[in-house]
Design a protein around this motif. Sequence first.
Motif, PDB file in Angstrom:
ATOM      1  N   ALA A 320       0.838  -1.207   0.000  1.00 49.10           N
ATOM      2  CA  ALA A 320       0.000   0.000   0.000  1.00 49.10           C
ATOM      3  C   ALA A 320       0.868   1.250   0.000  1.00 49.10           C
ATOM      4  O   ALA A 320       2.028   1.218   0.400  1.00 49.10           O
ATOM      5  CB  ALA A 320      -0.891  -0.008   1.233  1.00 49.10           C
ATOM      6  N   ASN A 321       0.287   2.338  -0.432  1.00 51.83           N
ATOM      7  CA  ASN A 321       0.924   3.633  -0.271  1.00 51.83           C
ATOM      8  C   ASN A 321       0.316   4.251   0.999  1.00 51.83           C
ATOM      9  O   ASN A 321      -0.740   4.882   0.965  1.00 51.83           O
ATOM     10  CB  ASN A 321       0.636   4.496  -1.512  1.00 51.83           C
ATOM     11  CG  ASN A 321       1.297   5.860  -1.421  1.00 51.83           C
ATOM     12  OD1 ASN A 321       1.731   6.282  -0.349  1.00 51.83           O
ATOM     13  ND2 ASN A 321       1.354   6.540  -2.555  1.00 51.83           N
ATOM     14  N   LEU A 322       0.988   4.031   2.120  1.00 49.73           N
ATOM     15  CA  LEU A 322       0.366   4.375   3.412  1.00 49.73           C
ATOM     16  C   LEU A 322       0.101   5.870   3.571  1.00 49.73           C
ATOM     17  O   LEU A 322      -0.998   6.257   3.991  1.00 49.73           O
ATOM     18  CB  LEU A 322       1.218   3.832   4.558  1.00 49.73           C
ATOM     19  CG  LEU A 322       1.366   2.295   4.579  1.00 49.73           C
ATOM     20  CD1 LEU A 322       2.338   1.863   5.667  1.00 49.73           C
ATOM     21  CD2 LEU A 322       0.015   1.618   4.782  1.00 49.73           C
ATOM     22  N   PRO A 323       1.072   6.758   3.231  1.00 51.81           N
ATOM     23  CA  PRO A 323       0.754   8.185   3.382  1.00 51.81           C
ATOM     24  C   PRO A 323      -0.451   8.593   2.538  1.00 51.81           C
ATOM     25  O   PRO A 323      -1.275   9.409   2.973  1.00 51.81           O
ATOM     26  CB  PRO A 323       2.029   8.890   2.899  1.00 51.81           C
ATOM     27  CG  PRO A 323       3.111   7.884   3.113  1.00 51.81           C
ATOM     28  CD  PRO A 323       2.481   6.545   2.857  1.00 51.81           C
ATOM     29  N   LEU A 382       1.048  -0.072  11.178  1.00 52.71           N
ATOM     30  CA  LEU A 382       1.606   1.261  10.906  1.00 52.71           C
ATOM     31  C   LEU A 382       0.512   2.311  10.744  1.00 52.71           C
ATOM     32  O   LEU A 382       0.609   3.419  11.271  1.00 52.71           O
ATOM     33  CB  LEU A 382       2.466   1.220   9.635  1.00 52.71           C
ATOM     34  CG  LEU A 382       3.829   0.541   9.785  1.00 52.71           C
ATOM     35  CD1 LEU A 382       4.444   0.278   8.411  1.00 52.71           C
ATOM     36  CD2 LEU A 382       4.759   1.413  10.629  1.00 52.71           C
ATOM     37  N   LEU A 383      -0.538   1.947  10.022  1.00 49.12           N
ATOM     38  CA  LEU A 383      -1.634   2.902   9.844  1.00 49.12           C
ATOM     39  C   LEU A 383      -2.251   3.276  11.183  1.00 49.12           C
ATOM     40  O   LEU A 383      -2.513   4.454  11.458  1.00 49.12           O
ATOM     41  CB  LEU A 383      -2.732   2.290   8.943  1.00 49.12           C
ATOM     42  CG  LEU A 383      -2.503   2.291   7.441  1.00 49.12           C
ATOM     43  CD1 LEU A 383      -3.654   1.559   6.747  1.00 49.12           C
ATOM     44  CD2 LEU A 383      -2.388   3.726   6.907  1.00 49.12           C
ATOM     45  N   ALA A 384      -2.461   2.263  12.009  1.00 42.35           N
ATOM     46  CA  ALA A 384      -3.081   2.529  13.316  1.00 42.35           C
ATOM     47  C   ALA A 384      -2.182   3.433  14.161  1.00 42.35           C
ATOM     48  O   ALA A 384      -2.644   4.380  14.805  1.00 42.35           O
ATOM     49  CB  ALA A 384      -3.356   1.212  14.039  1.00 42.35           C
ATOM     50  N   ARG A 385      -0.861   3.155  14.125  1.00 45.35           N
ATOM     51  CA  ARG A 385       0.064   4.009  14.912  1.00 45.35           C
ATOM     52  C   ARG A 385       0.058   5.423  14.383  1.00 45.35           C
ATOM     53  O   ARG A 385       0.038   6.380  15.142  1.00 45.35           O
ATOM     54  CB  ARG A 385       1.490   3.457  14.824  1.00 45.35           C
ATOM     55  CG  ARG A 385       1.626   2.126  15.488  1.00 45.35           C
ATOM     56  CD  ARG A 385       2.857   2.035  16.400  1.00 45.35           C
ATOM     57  NE  ARG A 385       2.731   0.788  17.142  1.00 45.35           N
ATOM     58  CZ  ARG A 385       3.435  -0.316  16.870  1.00 45.35           C
ATOM     59  NH1 ARG A 385       4.375  -0.295  15.942  1.00 45.35           N
ATOM     60  NH2 ARG A 385       3.222  -1.411  17.571  1.00 45.35           N
ATOM     61  N   ALA A 386       0.077   5.557  13.051  1.00 49.11           N
ATOM     62  CA  ALA A 386       0.107   6.908  12.483  1.00 49.11           C
ATOM     63  C   ALA A 386      -1.141   7.675  12.892  1.00 49.11           C
ATOM     64  O   ALA A 386      -1.085   8.872  13.155  1.00 49.11           O
ATOM     65  CB  ALA A 386       0.221   6.830  10.961  1.00 49.11           C
ATOM     66  N   VAL A 394       5.968   7.008  13.083  1.00 47.09           N
ATOM     67  CA  VAL A 394       6.329   5.937  12.143  1.00 47.09           C
ATOM     68  C   VAL A 394       6.877   6.539  10.846  1.00 47.09           C
ATOM     69  O   VAL A 394       6.681   5.997   9.754  1.00 47.09           O
ATOM     70  CB  VAL A 394       5.115   5.023  11.849  1.00 47.09           C
ATOM     71  CG1 VAL A 394       4.826   4.104  13.024  1.00 47.09           C
ATOM     72  CG2 VAL A 394       3.867   5.827  11.499  1.00 47.09           C
ATOM     73  N   ALA A 395       7.559   7.646  10.972  1.00 43.88           N
ATOM     74  CA  ALA A 395       7.972   8.420   9.798  1.00 43.88           C
ATOM     75  C   ALA A 395       8.796   7.603   8.807  1.00 43.88           C
ATOM     76  O   ALA A 395       8.559   7.658   7.598  1.00 43.88           O
ATOM     77  CB  ALA A 395       8.747   9.657  10.247  1.00 43.88           C
ATOM     78  N   GLY A 396       9.743   6.822   9.305  1.00 44.90           N
ATOM     79  CA  GLY A 396      10.626   6.067   8.411  1.00 44.90           C
ATOM     80  C   GLY A 396       9.851   5.086   7.562  1.00 44.90           C
ATOM     81  O   GLY A 396      10.041   4.998   6.345  1.00 44.90           O
ATOM     82  N   ALA A 397       8.944   4.371   8.204  1.00 46.73           N
ATOM     83  CA  ALA A 397       8.166   3.356   7.487  1.00 46.73           C
ATOM     84  C   ALA A 397       7.234   4.006   6.461  1.00 46.73           C
ATOM     85  O   ALA A 397       7.045   3.497   5.354  1.00 46.73           O
ATOM     86  CB  ALA A 397       7.367   2.517   8.479  1.00 46.73           C
ATOM     87  N   LEU A 398       6.671   5.131   6.838  1.00 47.52           N
ATOM     88  CA  LEU A 398       5.780   5.813   5.891  1.00 47.52           C
ATOM     89  C   LEU A 398       6.560   6.292   4.674  1.00 47.52           C
ATOM     90  O   LEU A 398       6.092   6.203   3.536  1.00 47.52           O
ATOM     91  CB  LEU A 398       5.075   7.003   6.560  1.00 47.52           C
ATOM     92  CG  LEU A 398       4.080   6.674   7.671  1.00 47.52           C
ATOM     93  CD1 LEU A 398       3.357   7.942   8.124  1.00 47.52           C
ATOM     94  CD2 LEU A 398       3.072   5.623   7.237  1.00 47.52           C
ATOM     95  N   LYS A 399       7.759   6.748   4.922  1.00 48.95           N
ATOM     96  CA  LYS A 399       8.590   7.238   3.832  1.00 48.95           C
ATOM     97  C   LYS A 399       8.918   6.084   2.869  1.00 48.95           C
ATOM     98  O   LYS A 399       8.805   6.209   1.649  1.00 48.95           O
ATOM     99  CB  LYS A 399       9.866   7.860   4.418  1.00 48.95           C
ATOM    100  CG  LYS A 399      10.768   8.529   3.412  1.00 48.95           C
ATOM    101  CD  LYS A 399      11.704   9.529   4.110  1.00 48.95           C
ATOM    102  CE  LYS A 399      12.814   9.961   3.159  1.00 48.95           C
ATOM    103  NZ  LYS A 399      14.018   9.096   3.237  1.00 48.95           N
TER     104      LYS A 399
END
Length: 781
Positions: A320-323, A382-386, A394-399
Amino acid sequence: MTDSQEIPVATLGVPRFGRRRELKFALESYWSGTSSAGDLLTTSKALRAASWEEQRDRGVSKIPSNDFSLYDHVLDTAAMVGAVPSRYGWNSGEVPLDIYFAMARGNQGQTEDCGHAGHQEEAHGPGVTAMEMTKWFDTNYHYIVPELDDDQTFALSSSKPVDYFLEAKALGIHTRPVILGPITFLKLAKSPAEGFGPIALLPRLLPVYEQVLQRLKLSGADWVQIDEPALVLDLNPNERAAFEFAYGQLSKAAPELKIMLATYFGSLGDNLETAVSLPLAGLHIDLVRAPEQLETVGRLAPKDLVLSLGLIDGRNVWRANLPAILDRIKPIVAGWPLDRVEIAPSCSMLHVPIDLRMETELDADIRSWLAFAAQKTDELVLLARALSQGRDAVAGALKASAEAAATRVTSTRIHDPLVQGRIASIEDSAKRRESAFGERSRVQAGSLGLPPFPTTTIGSFPQTPQVRKARAAHAKGQLSYVDYETFLKKEIEAAIRWQEEIGLDVLVHGEFERNDMVQHFGEQLSGFALTQHAWVQSYGSRYVRPPIIFGDVSRRNPMTVRWWQFAQSLTEKPVKGMLTGPVTILNWSFVRDDVPRSEACRQIALAIRDEVTDLERSGARMVQIDEAAFREGLPLRQSDWKVYLDWAVECFRIASTGVKDATQIHTHMCYSEFNEIIHAIAGMDADVISIETSRSKMELLDAFTSSKYPNEIGPGVYDIHSPRVPEVGEISDLVMLARERLSDGQLWINPDCGLKTRKWEEVRPALINMVAAARALRQKV
Ligand code: GLN
Ligand code: ZN
């Protein structure tokens, strides 16, 4: 919404069979009598424990239990409510394991499929037949169809949901049990009683569900997930009322047990008001197939209803494209209290492979664009944490997620300007034959010189143990290319000689070189990736490894011409070129999500067109383009059918119309329920279609009245799903039934489907009888 409160993460369900397909081997070894029921239960218990622990360790808070099944969750539900047809000789108590498997497979345990189509073999000899099997919504998972008579009674007959809840509890894992909802269960059922709709059984069924909920509550459950994907189908007012009645009752059965009602595979659409008005604690919605419903559901749902947001695709393999997901939902969920939200995949992850980390051979770029169940679980977390802690947490993972998405947009591995240019310039003339069928048929009759009622087969001959062994040895590098080719040549030559000898009119090379009718082409086309371990359950212990269409598709080299040429060089009789059609290749693959399905299909269609014209150029007088999965691609909602049929027919035509009038195009479909779509089937304009009809006694041919379908037809007269050899008389009777509905000039004589799952001992006498029946008929008319 930034607060440090955690947003729950759910998976809704995960693949059942284990990274190394442990469940398959345990089942098959139990069925063959090599191991005991105890061994099977030990293996499956270990698989459940590993799966729960893995989900817990990855950060899932709503861990499902009872999503596991030894065979199928619909069959589990039938067993749970005591819906065991009388032929299995069960009366009361827990449904024993062997009755459960007899329902799935017949008590002689033969199941065979004809490729992917999910056909079950008919049990033969003394013994009990299996229940029918069919596709679960629009997936390639097949469930066992419940059989419910009008006098059906129900009784709690399996403690599986409670057992698994307690099993997890003993490991210190608190789960949210999953059960299939009563309305979907009834809607998927069939009844032998004429004109009887199983939905009428709801009042009798609900008490069993009430008991299940009460027992779960007593065992310590606080939530239960009830799956009702029927809520995304076209429902009548009666069925909507059934939802209100059912959930009115169930919400009272165990008041402290909260119900998360899961809908998936599409939009609630006109059932939305019904869904949000039910007395529930939570509602899960599919926001991958229907992202637009977030806004409406959010607005219309009561404020205390927990919304489970299905944001990660549970049906496909893409990362997925999380951002981008966060950006999309932010304006809508910004003002919501945190405890109103849960994060989930669009549907159970049953439909995706288990773990991408096993694909060590996959190209690194392609790998970076994929996510299987394990990776998707991480994305959910990650989505839930963001959402709960802010994106910085979770900046690194989103990037990384955004970067992977960005490379997909520009990668030259994916985007091929040549293919796109060709697609953009397909002219209408490339979507139709030079002449209409009437004219073509005259030309073909002149050049082919076939007798009336021509005989042929569908393509494959038995895949004997020797054929499979040689292919496997060659794939492993143990059998040299030259030796493998020699082996295949011998097989083809024997098949051609034998077909000539028994007097078939149109021959085939036998498909000995093919592992699978889609994979064989996926391996040769650009834009496709094949995997090593990316299995998904098709039914029971049968899993498939669908190819992944990741980019623009094109044909590097001719794919089938050499073997066709070799076969044709051995005989004067026409040998059919044999291809899988674009719609079937698409429907049995994981499809890229960055272009519409129709676009991906057009590209495959052009590649197949190239192959068809190459076959013609090499001298082929007939080319068959199989579309086994044409009908199963129909969307769930009838209002979406036309759009699908339009592009699917267009793609078949792109693939098939590049040839001269004299070249005869055949197609094959593994079913014959064409009533509602006969117009589209006619629109494909194949010169000859072969379909499956022997079991339906030709009744389904009624759709093919010559005003609706003027082209030629080969209705199957030999049921290849059974080892039984049909007598000449039986075949003649079926042909006579076909003649009541079709004109003699239209009629071909062939089996229902390919013969790859049969043995030569069955195929030889059956085809000899089939040819004899055709010859007898020719004498008569
Ligand atoms: N040509 C293929 C075969 O004979 C068709 C199979 C199918 O449509 N399922 O096996
Ligand atoms: Zn078939």
